[in-house]
Design a protein around this motif. Structure first.
Motif, short mmCIF file in Angstrom:
data_model
loop_
_atom_site.label_atom_id
_atom_site.label_comp_id
_atom_site.label_asym_id
_atom_site.label_seq_id
_atom_site.Cartn_x
_atom_site.Cartn_y
_atom_site.Cartn_z
N GLN A 1 -5.66 13.22 -16.24
CA GLN A 1 -4.93 11.97 -16.04
C GLN A 1 -5.89 10.79 -15.94
OE1 GLN A 1 -2.46 12.74 -12.65
NE2 GLN A 1 -0.84 13.65 -13.89
N LEU A 2 -7.04 10.99 -15.31
CA LEU A 2 -8.02 9.92 -15.22
C LEU A 2 -8.50 9.49 -16.61
CD1 LEU A 2 -10.18 11.04 -12.16
CD2 LEU A 2 -8.52 9.17 -12.25
N GLU A 3 -8.69 10.45 -17.50
CA GLU A 3 -9.13 10.14 -18.86
C GLU A 3 -8.09 9.32 -19.62
OE1 GLU A 3 -10.21 13.84 -20.69
OE2 GLU A 3 -11.89 14.14 -19.32
N ARG A 4 -6.82 9.51 -19.30
CA ARG A 4 -5.75 8.76 -19.98
C ARG A 4 -5.80 7.27 -19.65
NH1 ARG A 4 -0.14 11.19 -18.95
NH2 ARG A 4 0.37 9.71 -20.57
N LEU A 5 -6.44 6.91 -18.55
CA LEU A 5 -6.55 5.50 -18.19
C LEU A 5 -7.26 4.69 -19.27
CD1 LEU A 5 -7.46 5.82 -14.42
CD2 LEU A 5 -5.29 5.01 -15.37
N GLN A 6 -8.14 5.32 -20.03
CA GLN A 6 -8.88 4.62 -21.07
C GLN A 6 -7.95 4.08 -22.16
OE1 GLN A 6 -11.84 7.43 -22.32
NE2 GLN A 6 -12.87 7.38 -20.35
N GLY A 7 -6.73 4.61 -22.23
CA GLY A 7 -5.75 4.15 -23.21
C GLY A 7 -5.04 2.87 -22.80
N ILE A 8 -5.23 2.44 -21.57
CA ILE A 8 -4.60 1.19 -21.11
C ILE A 8 -5.53 0.05 -21.51
CG2 ILE A 8 -3.84 -0.15 -19.12
CD1 ILE A 8 -3.26 2.54 -17.71
N THR A 9 -5.10 -0.74 -22.46
CA THR A 9 -5.97 -1.80 -22.98
C THR A 9 -5.65 -3.18 -22.40
OG1 THR A 9 -4.51 -2.08 -24.88
CG2 THR A 9 -6.37 -0.56 -25.14
N GLN A 10 -4.54 -3.30 -21.69
CA GLN A 10 -4.21 -4.58 -21.08
C GLN A 10 -5.22 -4.89 -19.97
OE1 GLN A 10 -2.03 -2.08 -21.46
NE2 GLN A 10 -0.66 -2.92 -22.99
N PRO A 11 -5.49 -6.17 -19.76
CA PRO A 11 -6.35 -6.53 -18.63
C PRO A 11 -5.73 -6.10 -17.30
CG PRO A 11 -6.08 -8.38 -20.13
CD PRO A 11 -5.10 -7.33 -20.56
N VAL A 12 -6.56 -5.60 -16.42
CA VAL A 12 -6.10 -5.12 -15.11
C VAL A 12 -7.01 -5.71 -14.03
CG1 VAL A 12 -5.77 -3.08 -13.66
CG2 VAL A 12 -5.24 -2.97 -16.10
N PHE A 13 -6.39 -6.21 -12.97
CA PHE A 13 -7.14 -6.71 -11.82
C PHE A 13 -7.06 -5.64 -10.73
CE2 PHE A 13 -7.31 -9.43 -7.90
CZ PHE A 13 -8.63 -9.82 -8.04
N VAL A 14 -8.19 -5.05 -10.41
CA VAL A 14 -8.27 -4.02 -9.37
C VAL A 14 -8.84 -4.69 -8.12
CG1 VAL A 14 -9.30 -1.82 -8.69
CG2 VAL A 14 -8.65 -2.22 -11.08
N ALA A 15 -8.11 -4.59 -7.01
CA ALA A 15 -8.54 -5.23 -5.78
C ALA A 15 -8.42 -4.26 -4.61
CB ALA A 15 -7.70 -6.48 -5.51
N ASN A 16 -9.31 -4.44 -3.63
CA ASN A 16 -9.30 -3.56 -2.46
C ASN A 16 -10.13 -4.21 -1.37
OD1 ASN A 16 -8.86 -1.34 -0.86
ND2 ASN A 16 -9.94 0.11 -2.15
N HIS B 1 -13.52 1.41 -7.57
CA HIS B 1 -14.60 1.30 -8.56
C HIS B 1 -14.40 2.32 -9.68
CE1 HIS B 1 -17.19 -1.69 -6.68
NE2 HIS B 1 -16.88 -1.14 -5.51
N LEU B 2 -13.99 3.53 -9.33
CA LEU B 2 -13.71 4.55 -10.34
C LEU B 2 -12.61 4.07 -11.29
CD1 LEU B 2 -13.94 7.45 -11.52
CD2 LEU B 2 -12.24 8.14 -9.79
N LEU B 3 -11.52 3.57 -10.72
CA LEU B 3 -10.41 3.08 -11.53
C LEU B 3 -10.86 1.97 -12.47
CD1 LEU B 3 -7.35 3.04 -12.18
CD2 LEU B 3 -7.10 1.42 -10.28
N ALA B 4 -11.57 0.99 -11.92
CA ALA B 4 -12.03 -0.13 -12.75
C ALA B 4 -13.00 0.33 -13.84
CB ALA B 4 -12.69 -1.19 -11.86
N GLY B 5 -13.77 1.35 -13.53
CA GLY B 5 -14.71 1.86 -14.53
C GLY B 5 -14.04 2.63 -15.65
N LEU B 6 -12.87 3.19 -15.38
CA LEU B 6 -12.15 3.96 -16.40
C LEU B 6 -11.23 3.09 -17.25
CD1 LEU B 6 -11.29 7.13 -14.30
CD2 LEU B 6 -12.92 6.97 -16.19
N LEU B 7 -10.84 1.96 -16.74
CA LEU B 7 -9.99 1.04 -17.50
C LEU B 7 -10.90 0.16 -18.36
CD1 LEU B 7 -7.60 0.07 -14.60
CD2 LEU B 7 -6.92 1.27 -16.69
#
Length: 84
Positions: free
Chosen positions: A17-32, A45-51
């Motif tokens: 499932q983590l690898e599938r994140l690479q298919g999301i091409t829309q800009p994403v703002f990850v905040a924490n 950081h993992l999420l932002a690195g995979l997107l």
């Protein structure tokens, strides 16, 4: 107890499932927050690195409620992100 079980199960990464994140091409703002005990900053950081088109912002001295603790900065950051 069911909620605890669900949260601990959810915390186990599924690499497929983590690898599938690479298919999301829309800009994403990850905040924490840098002290979030529920969603650890390393996972942000993992999420932002995979997107492929992600921006990340980790708010200092903040936990899970970072968007309330830093509401003005967070609102400005979201506005800036959406205006791009």
């Amino acid at each position: 107890m069911a909620q605890y079980d669900a949260v601990t199960h959810w915390g186990i990464p599924n690499h497929a499932q983590l690898e599938r994140l690479q298919g999301i091409t829309q800009p994403v703002f990850v905040a924490n927050g840098d002290s979030d005990p529920m969603i650890l900053p390393r996972y942000s950081h993992l999420l932002a690195g995979l997107l492929p088109n992600a921006e990340i912002k980790i708010y200092p001295d903040a936990a899970h409620g970072f968007l309330f603790q830093h509401h003005e900065e967070f609102a400005a950051d979201v506005t800036t992100f959406l205006d791009k």
